[in-house]
Design a protein around this motif. Structure first.
Motif, mmCIF file in Angstrom:
data_model
loop_
_atom_site.group_PDB
_atom_site.id
_atom_site.type_symbol
_atom_site.label_atom_id
_atom_site.label_comp_id
_atom_site.label_asym_id
_atom_site.label_seq_id
_atom_site.Cartn_x
_atom_site.Cartn_y
_atom_site.Cartn_z
ATOM 1 N N ALA A 163 0.848 -1.195 0.000
ATOM 2 C CA ALA A 163 0.000 0.000 0.000
ATOM 3 C C ALA A 163 0.882 1.243 0.000
ATOM 4 C CB ALA A 163 -0.921 -0.005 1.218
ATOM 5 N N GLU A 164 1.950 1.190 0.778
ATOM 6 C CA GLU A 164 2.856 2.335 0.842
ATOM 7 C C GLU A 164 3.556 2.545 -0.500
ATOM 8 O OE1 GLU A 164 6.496 2.143 2.818
ATOM 9 O OE2 GLU A 164 6.262 4.046 3.863
ATOM 10 N N MET A 165 3.732 1.454 -1.262
ATOM 11 C CA MET A 165 4.382 1.565 -2.566
ATOM 12 C C MET A 165 3.374 1.943 -3.665
ATOM 13 S SD MET A 165 6.838 -1.772 -2.157
ATOM 14 C CE MET A 165 7.659 -1.811 -3.734
ATOM 15 N N GLY A 166 2.145 2.229 -3.276
ATOM 16 C CA GLY A 166 1.176 2.726 -4.244
ATOM 17 C C GLY A 166 0.307 1.661 -4.902
ATOM 18 N N PHE A 167 0.265 0.455 -4.317
ATOM 19 C CA PHE A 167 -0.594 -0.597 -4.870
ATOM 20 C C PHE A 167 -1.973 -0.546 -4.211
ATOM 21 C CE2 PHE A 167 3.481 -2.010 -6.150
ATOM 22 C CZ PHE A 167 3.358 -2.998 -7.120
ATOM 23 N N ALA A 168 -3.015 -0.789 -4.997
ATOM 24 C CA ALA A 168 -4.362 -0.916 -4.442
ATOM 25 C C ALA A 168 -4.643 -2.399 -4.196
ATOM 26 C CB ALA A 168 -5.389 -0.349 -5.410
ATOM 27 N N VAL A 169 -5.566 -2.677 -3.288
ATOM 28 C CA VAL A 169 -5.916 -4.068 -3.000
ATOM 29 C C VAL A 169 -7.122 -4.475 -3.840
ATOM 30 C CG1 VAL A 169 -6.779 -5.658 -1.232
ATOM 31 C CG2 VAL A 169 -4.954 -4.035 -0.671
ATOM 32 N N ALA A 170 -6.993 -5.605 -4.558
ATOM 33 C CA ALA A 170 -8.108 -6.133 -5.365
ATOM 34 C C ALA A 170 -8.505 -7.488 -4.808
ATOM 35 C CB ALA A 170 -7.685 -6.266 -6.820
ATOM 36 N N GLU A 171 -9.749 -7.862 -5.057
ATOM 37 C CA GLU A 171 -10.214 -9.152 -4.569
ATOM 38 C C GLU A 171 -10.981 -9.897 -5.637
ATOM 39 O OE1 GLU A 171 -12.367 -7.914 -0.999
ATOM 40 O OE2 GLU A 171 -10.943 -9.145 0.135
ATOM 41 N N GLY A 172 -11.055 -11.213 -5.491
ATOM 42 C CA GLY A 172 -11.857 -12.031 -6.404
ATOM 43 C C GLY A 172 -12.461 -13.173 -5.624
ATOM 44 N N PRO A 173 -13.391 -13.909 -6.254
ATOM 45 C CA PRO A 173 -14.080 -14.994 -5.542
ATOM 46 C C PRO A 173 -13.194 -16.222 -5.350
ATOM 47 C CG PRO A 173 -14.775 -14.943 -7.824
ATOM 48 C CD PRO A 173 -13.854 -13.766 -7.642
ATOM 49 N N ASP A 174 -13.455 -16.966 -4.274
ATOM 50 C CA ASP A 174 -12.728 -18.227 -4.051
ATOM 51 C C ASP A 174 -13.228 -19.297 -5.024
ATOM 52 O OD1 ASP A 174 -11.870 -16.712 -1.938
ATOM 53 O OD2 ASP A 174 -11.959 -18.326 -0.473
ATOM 54 N N ILE A 175 -14.526 -19.254 -5.338
ATOM 55 C CA ILE A 175 -15.087 -20.211 -6.309
ATOM 56 C C ILE A 175 -14.995 -19.564 -7.689
ATOM 57 C CG2 ILE A 175 -17.139 -21.465 -7.033
ATOM 58 C CD1 ILE A 175 -17.983 -21.561 -4.097
ATOM 59 N N GLU A 176 -14.178 -20.145 -8.532
ATOM 60 C CA GLU A 176 -13.892 -19.538 -9.830
ATOM 61 C C GLU A 176 -14.434 -20.405 -10.959
ATOM 62 O OE1 GLU A 176 -13.240 -17.125 -11.340
ATOM 63 O OE2 GLU A 176 -11.997 -15.730 -10.227
ATOM 64 N N ASP A 177 -14.409 -19.834 -12.162
ATOM 65 C CA ASP A 177 -14.719 -20.647 -13.326
ATOM 66 C C ASP A 177 -13.424 -20.922 -14.085
ATOM 67 O OD1 ASP A 177 -14.162 -18.263 -14.618
ATOM 68 O OD2 ASP A 177 -16.267 -17.712 -14.791
ATOM 69 N N ASP A 178 -13.542 -21.842 -15.021
ATOM 70 C CA ASP A 178 -12.378 -22.271 -15.788
ATOM 71 C C ASP A 178 -11.746 -21.111 -16.547
ATOM 72 O OD1 ASP A 178 -11.122 -24.948 -16.915
ATOM 73 O OD2 ASP A 178 -11.345 -23.519 -18.577
#
Ligand code: PHE
Length: 357
Positions: A121-136
């Motif tokens: 975060a200090e280096m300027g990155f944002a946090v992104a998220e995605g689902p644990d159950i994914e598709d192919d």
């Protein structure tokens, strides 16, 4: 008829007076049991004339029914009273202190996750998220895993049963699908990390079926391996709280990066424990590379205009290294003694200004 009335009021008085279920049952047996007083009356019917039997029989049966329902009613009342008494007797005051109080603590994996997030975060990155159950598509296809490519099998994937349309959902085997989700929904420049749980069919001293990764992704114009190396070295030095770390890239293969590399960090293994930032050994620490043009294209980004790098770090592994925990499986044992020893205060949120650990 008087005998019936007397008998009825006698029995009903006994029913009313029964102090508990046992006493009530004794009353029931004495009246309605095989040799009970009312049963005895019913037996006398056989010796009567038909007319007498008709009248007397009806009266005795009605008496039996009234007694029976009085007993049923009393039984319900006694049971309810018994339950109330038991609830009162067994009441626990949960606000009282127990004999032994263990303070809750932050699990080392979550502490490590927080540390990693705060550094990036200090280096300027944002946090992104995605689902644990994914598709192919997100877990494999868009990441340039060809259909039927053995790499899909290498990931030891947990698959769900096929849906009606034949599609098979899965538990994401890595956090890389979040790269895809981010590139599809955002325009470059992109600078994100994606912490989260990942799943593989694997279980031994250094692998658990659920583990944690942090994915990193940077997409912009003119991005090259030098940016990747600087970013990772800066991160590692901060994470291990040393002035500098020495790293090396080892050529590797991932379908979604080209070139691909594993990064090793220089360490000292001479004293039985691993010390980062000194020594003559190398320790494999993460996978990384330049985002493959096919992945950029699958996400609608022109690879002739934009380039990027990506990396994936095993969080549990980094935590083990930093905090000297020898067996990965302990992290999941929920042993409160282990948590008391390795856990962190919930009030000391790590950040680069006040200190990480
Ligand atoms: N997804 C890879 C893994 O789980 C790690 C990785 C991420 C490699 C990003 C390169 C780039 O093994």
């Amino acid at each position: 008829m008087t005998d019936l009335n007397t008998l009825e009021s006698d029995v009903l008085a006994q029913v009313a007076g029964a102090a508990d279920l046992q006493a009530l049952d004794a009353v029931r047996v004495a009246a309605l049991g095989k040799t009970g007083s009312i049963s005895g009356l019913l037996k006398t019917l056989g010796a009567m004339s038909p007319d007498e039997r008709k009248e007397r029989g009806a009266a005795i049966n009605a008496l039996r029914d009234r007694v029976q329902s009085a007993i049923t009613e009393k039984k319900a009342a006694l049971e309810a009273a018994e339950l109330d008494a038991r609830l009162a007797r067994e009441t626990l005051d949960l606000t009282l202190p127990g004999p032994y109080r263990r303070k809750g603590s932050v699990h080392p994996t979550m502490q490590t996750m927080d540390e990693i997030v705060s550094i990036f975060a200090e280096m300027g990155f944002a946090v992104a998220e995605g689902p644990d159950i994914e598709d192919d598509f997100h877990n494999f296809t868009a990441l340039n895993f060809p259909e039927k490519h053995p790499a899909r099998e290498m990931h030891d994937t947990f698959f769900f049963n096929r849906k009606e349309d034949g599609e098979r959902m899965l538990l994401r085997t890595h956090t890389s699908p979040v790269q895809v989700r981010t590139m599809v929904s955002e325009k470059p420049p992109i600078r994100i990390i994606a912490p989260g749980r990942t799943y593989r069919v694997d279980n031994d001293a250094t692998h658990t079926p659920v583990f944690h990764q942090v994915e990193g992704l940077v997409i912009d114009k003119g991005i090259h391996m030098g940016h990747l190396k600087w970013t990772l070295e800066t991160f590692l030095a901060r994470f291990f709280e040393t002035d500098a770390v020495t790293t090396q890239f080892r050529p590797h293969h991932f379908p979604f990066t080209e070139p691909s590399a594993e990064m090793d960090v220089q360490c000292d293994r001479s004293g039985g424990e691993i010390k980062i930032g000194q020594g003559t050994s190398w320790l494999e620490i993460l996978g990384c590379g330049m985002v493959h043009p096919n992945v950029l294209r699958a996400c609608g980004i022109d690879p002739d205009e934009y380039q990027g790098f990506a990396f994936g770090v095993g969080v549990d592994r980094l935590g083990m290294l930093k905090y000297g925990m020898p067996d990965l499986r302990d992290m999941w044992s929920s042993d409160s003694r282990w948590l008391a020893h390795y856990g962190f205060s919930g009030f000391a949120a790590p950040n680069p200004a006040s200190g990480l650990s």
